[in-house]
Design an enzyme around this catalytic site. Structure first.
Site, PDB file in Angstrom:
ATOM      1  N   CYS A   1      -3.424  -0.254   5.295  1.00 34.04           N
ATOM      2  CA  CYS A   1      -2.763  -1.078   4.284  1.00 34.04           C
ATOM      3  C   CYS A   1      -3.745  -1.972   3.553  1.00 34.04           C
ATOM      4  O   CYS A   1      -3.410  -2.544   2.517  1.00 34.04           O
ATOM      5  CB  CYS A   1      -1.661  -1.909   4.935  1.00 34.04           C
ATOM      6  SG  CYS A   1      -0.100  -1.008   5.011  1.00 34.04           S
TER       7      CYS A   1
ATOM      8  N   LYS B   1      -4.218  -0.826  -0.068  1.00 35.86           N
ATOM      9  CA  LYS B   1      -3.130  -0.835  -1.042  1.00 35.86           C
ATOM     10  C   LYS B   1      -3.560  -1.543  -2.319  1.00 35.86           C
ATOM     11  O   LYS B   1      -4.479  -2.359  -2.326  1.00 35.86           O
ATOM     12  CB  LYS B   1      -1.920  -1.577  -0.458  1.00 35.86           C
ATOM     13  CG  LYS B   1      -1.225  -0.848   0.665  1.00 35.86           C
ATOM     14  CD  LYS B   1      -0.076  -1.657   1.211  1.00 35.86           C
ATOM     15  CE  LYS B   1       1.061  -1.788   0.216  1.00 35.86           C
ATOM     16  NZ  LYS B   1       2.262  -2.387   0.817  1.00 35.86           N
TER      17      LYS B   1
ATOM     18  N   ASP C   1      12.721  -3.432  -1.846  1.00 33.37           N
ATOM     19  CA  ASP C   1      13.108  -3.534  -0.450  1.00 33.37           C
ATOM     20  C   ASP C   1      12.265  -2.565   0.366  1.00 33.37           C
ATOM     21  O   ASP C   1      11.439  -1.823  -0.174  1.00 33.37           O
ATOM     22  CB  ASP C   1      14.603  -3.251  -0.277  1.00 33.37           C
ATOM     23  CG  ASP C   1      15.359  -4.496   0.187  1.00 33.37           C
ATOM     24  OD1 ASP C   1      15.095  -4.913   1.316  1.00 33.37           O
ATOM     25  OD2 ASP C   1      16.170  -5.027  -0.592  1.00 33.37           O
TER      26      ASP C   1
ATOM     27  N   GLY D   1       6.264  19.710   3.930  1.00 32.39           N
ATOM     28  CA  GLY D   1       5.234  18.869   3.359  1.00 32.39           C
ATOM     29  C   GLY D   1       4.227  19.678   2.575  1.00 32.39           C
ATOM     30  O   GLY D   1       4.488  20.814   2.145  1.00 32.39           O
TER      31      GLY D   1
ATOM     32  N   SER E   1      -0.296  20.192   2.161  1.00 32.27           N
ATOM     33  CA  SER E   1      -1.653  19.868   2.604  1.00 32.27           C
ATOM     34  C   SER E   1      -2.623  20.172   1.475  1.00 32.27           C
ATOM     35  O   SER E   1      -2.373  21.054   0.647  1.00 32.27           O
ATOM     36  CB  SER E   1      -2.029  20.663   3.856  1.00 32.27           C
ATOM     37  OG  SER E   1      -2.013  22.050   3.584  1.00 32.27           O
TER      38      SER E   1
END
Length: 721
Positions: free
Chosen positions: A389, A392, A423, A513, A515
């Site tokens: 994080c 970010k 949120d 997903g 890759s």
């Protein structure tokens, strides 16, 4: 790009030299991985000095974390339980197998003791906690017994005698005292044992040991010795997994290597130290040989990867032995020569400290140099960029971007979006079913792809948990750096294994997903969830509520310190343990204590996320700085100026708060805006429930849970106490 995997199994005396060599002379095209049960590897030569109280714990250990970073190597903290040379994989307890192209083993040997009772001195990492317990528990009249009269046994007996209270007896049992020592050195050491009042039982060949403590040690000749605390300083045995692996061994089960330290049966496997048996050059299991093998092993691993001719190692037949007597003196001997005195101890101390300083006092990690013209560098982000994080985009630029986007309110109403951007997760009502949607991910923040997968899954699930929901499906976007096909396959396997294990624990299937190749390892997960009861949000704070935080702060600072080789491995391990810990059980506890509002603390820091809650609820809050839990090492790193690359932007949130009783340089204050990866939950519960709630959280496995503040009607405040 990496095209070969070099795996170092163990963090012994030879491998720390290999790592330093790789740091000084990087091996391009090779990915290096270290697997070690202990990330602080002890130096056996300084162990007796520590036992005698002459060295603190850290002085006798090499921290593999910064050393691995210096070498450009990945570090996996885990215990090897097997090697499959056919598949070229190392089996690691609690971890997926790790592939290799070239493997080097310097993991030590297994303890050897009669009857399986008492405590072996090797491995040292397991002996030291037991020795600490003995220091605290040994009482007057008790007998501490060591079995083994070689140099290690004598030195430890003298060291223990100097450290323990006078009323505690120390006894040394041995078949033969100091075999191979010359008469002059033996005379000095016998006198030292006598002066220290160490009882020596010679000709004592242990036949059996009765009892699990206290013990009765029985000799072949019928003698018996009572032992309240029993230690074995005898020979070592081969780890059982060595012979089970199919690698060639000597008759005692040790891995057989040739003069180049290469397995006699598998050319892609090397070994050094106690685990190895040097064909044609039998030597005792002593740290001096692992130290001497280190430079040759480092050079041969380099040559093996590059396909060059190897060099030979010649083990010395005679070597200098220096035995400390625990009182600031030592006896040195080599061949027929021997001396004794305080100056000998100072000599040994200088030798040992010089050896350790090579691995603990490493050159500074260089900062990246921008490859742009000097005139343009003012606009170039400086310094190492964080992962997790900490990577970010800042809160302010993100808000500005969202404000500039085309309006979507009509679409949100049409599709039943009741909670959206801003949120923790979006809420969509689809045919009477409320769905929670969220996506999160980042580039790798740890060496181990498996751990990175686990942390990312926890972090991504936290947004659904913070809304009071449960996940029902996940999609993954995985990016793997360009390597050989086999290495990329293995990296993706490690990454997704970690993620799927966590998803399975939360009963969330990975349903698909994408890759891709990329510059760095990264993973993002999109989680679809459903409500469990009324959805929770950041709104709902009420005056009188208590603010409860479930995890300590500081992951951003610790991870930044790790990148720079400045964070101790114990600090990094504590941060990883925190990140690899689900918030789901905490939600259950908070619900039982009349939960009013909730969010998870992530990239914008505690104050950034609290500010969002306060704006939504139109209330204020006071944070008591002294009550906010911090991860080990976080404050120290911030004091040194080591912070996440997102820290400066996050600290803009401090403008919304009135700070009393704390300087803006206070590391505790700055850590309120430290970006968290897989952080804890920030909850509002009635003030009357706060103490019981915190106690229940700690009982549920959140030892750092704390009441950190109160919701009110006044200005937003941070009180520094």
């Amino acid at each position: 790009m990496p095209v070969r995997d070099l795996v170092l199994l163990g963090g012994g005396h030879a491998h720390v030299q290999v790592l330093r060599s790789l740091g000084m002379r990087p091996l391009r095209g090779v990915r290096v991985t270290v697997i070690s049960r202990e990330v602080f590897t002890p130096y056996s030569g300084m162990l007796p000095g520590h036992v005698a109280g002459l060295y603190p714990w850290r002085d006798i250990h090499v921290d593999l974390g910064p050393l691995a970073r210096f070498a450009g190597a990945r570090l996996i903290a885990g215990e090897a339980v097997g090697v499959d040379p056919g598949a070229r994989r190392v089996e690691v307890a609690g971890h997926p197998p790790v592939r290799y192209d070239v493997l080097s083993i310097n993991s030590g040997a297994a303890p050897s003791r009669v009857g399986g009772t008492g405590w072996p001195v090797k491995p040292i990492g397991r002996f030291l906690p037991r020795w600490q317990q003995v220091q605290e528990a040994a009482a007057t009249g008790q007998n501490v017994v060591l079995v083994g009269g070689g140099a290690g046994g004598v030195e430890l007996a003298l060291a223990m005698r100097r450290r323990l209270a006078d009323g505690v007896r120390v006894t040394l049992l041995t078949d033969a005292l100091l075999p191979g020592q010359n008469p002059r050195a033996l005379r000095h050491l016998r006198q030292a044992l006598l002066d220290a009042r160490v009882r020596v039982e010679e000709g004592f060949r242990v036949r059996a040991v009765e009892g699990d403590g206290p013990h009765r040690v029985l000799a072949d000749d019928g003698r018996q010795v009572e032992a309240d605390h029993l230690f074995w300083v005898t020979g070592v045995g081969a780890p059982p997994w060595v012979s089970a692996s199919g690698l060639a061994t000597d008759p005692e089960g040790f891995l057989a290597v040739d003069a180049c330290l290469r397995s006699v049966s598998h050319s892609d496997v090397f070994a050094a130290g106690d685990v190895a048996a040097l064909a044609g050059q039998p030597r005792p299991k002593a740290g001096v040989f692992a130290v001497r093998e280190g430079p040759v092993l480092a050079e041969n691993l380099r040559r093996a990867v590059l396909g060059r001719r190897l060099i030979r190692f010649r083990a010395q037949r005679r070597f200098l032995t220096i035995i400390g007597t625990g009182d600031g003196r030592a006896v040195a001997s080599r061949g027929r020569w021997a001396v004794e005195g305080r100056w000998v101890w100072r000599w040994k101390d200088w030798i040992d400290r010089r050896f350790m300083n090579r691995f603990n006092e490493l050159p500074e990690m260089p900062e990246p140099v921008p490859s742009v013209p000097r005139a343009l560098r003012g606009d170039t982000p400086q310094g190492m960029r964080c992962g997790g994080c900490g990577a970010k985009l800042g809160a302010d630029p993100l808000r500005r971007v969202l404000a500039r986007l085309p309006d979507q309110q009509a679409l949100e109403r049409r599709h039943g979006v009741t909670l959206g951007i801003g949120d923790d997760a979006a809420v969509l009502h689809v045919e009477r079913q409320a769905l929670l949607l969220t996506v999160d991910g980042f580039r790798s923040l740890v060496d181990d792809a498996y751990l990175f997968g686990r942390i990312t899954a926890h972090h991504s699930l936290n947004d659904v948990i913070a809304m009071g929901g449960r996940g029902i499906a996940a999609l993954a976007l995985a990016t793997v750096p360009l390597m050989t096909e086999a290495m990329m396959e293995e990296e993706l396997y490690q990454l997704l294994t970690g993620a799927v294990e966590v998803l399975n624990d939360h009963e969330v299937p990975l349903v698909g997903g994408h890759s891709a190749e990329g510059a760095e390892l990264s993973l993002a997960l999109s989680i679809t969830g459903v409500e469990q009861g009324e959805p929770l949000s950041k709104a709902g704070l009420r005056p009188g509520d208590a603010l409860v935080l479930t995890k300590a702060l500081g992951t951003g600072a610790v991870l930044a310190g790790r990148m720079r080789g400045r964070a101790g491995s114990d600090w990094v391990a504590a941060a990883i343990d925190s990140m690899d810990h689900s918030n789901a059980p905490a939600l259950d506890v908070l619900r039982r204590h009349d939960l009013h509002a909730l969010t998870d603390v992530t990239g914008f820091g505690l104050l950034g996320h609290l500010g969002e809650m306060l704006r939504r609820s139109q209330v204020a809050a006071t944070i008591e700085l002294s009550q906010v839990p911090l991860l080990p090492g976080a404050a120290e790193l911030v004091t040194e100026g080591i912070v996440s690359s997102l820290q400066e932007n996050n600290e803009l949130a401090l403008r919304d708060f009135e700070v009393r009783g704390a300087a803006f340089t206070d590391p505790r204050l700055r850590l309120l805006t430290d970006p968290q990866t897989s952080g804890g939950l920030l909850a509002a519960v009635p003030g009357s429930e706060a103490d019981a709630c915190v106690a229940a959280l700690r009982e549920a496995g959140y030892p750092n849970a704390a009441r950190i503040g109160t919701v009110g009607e006044g200005p937003w405040q941070v009180l520094g106490r």
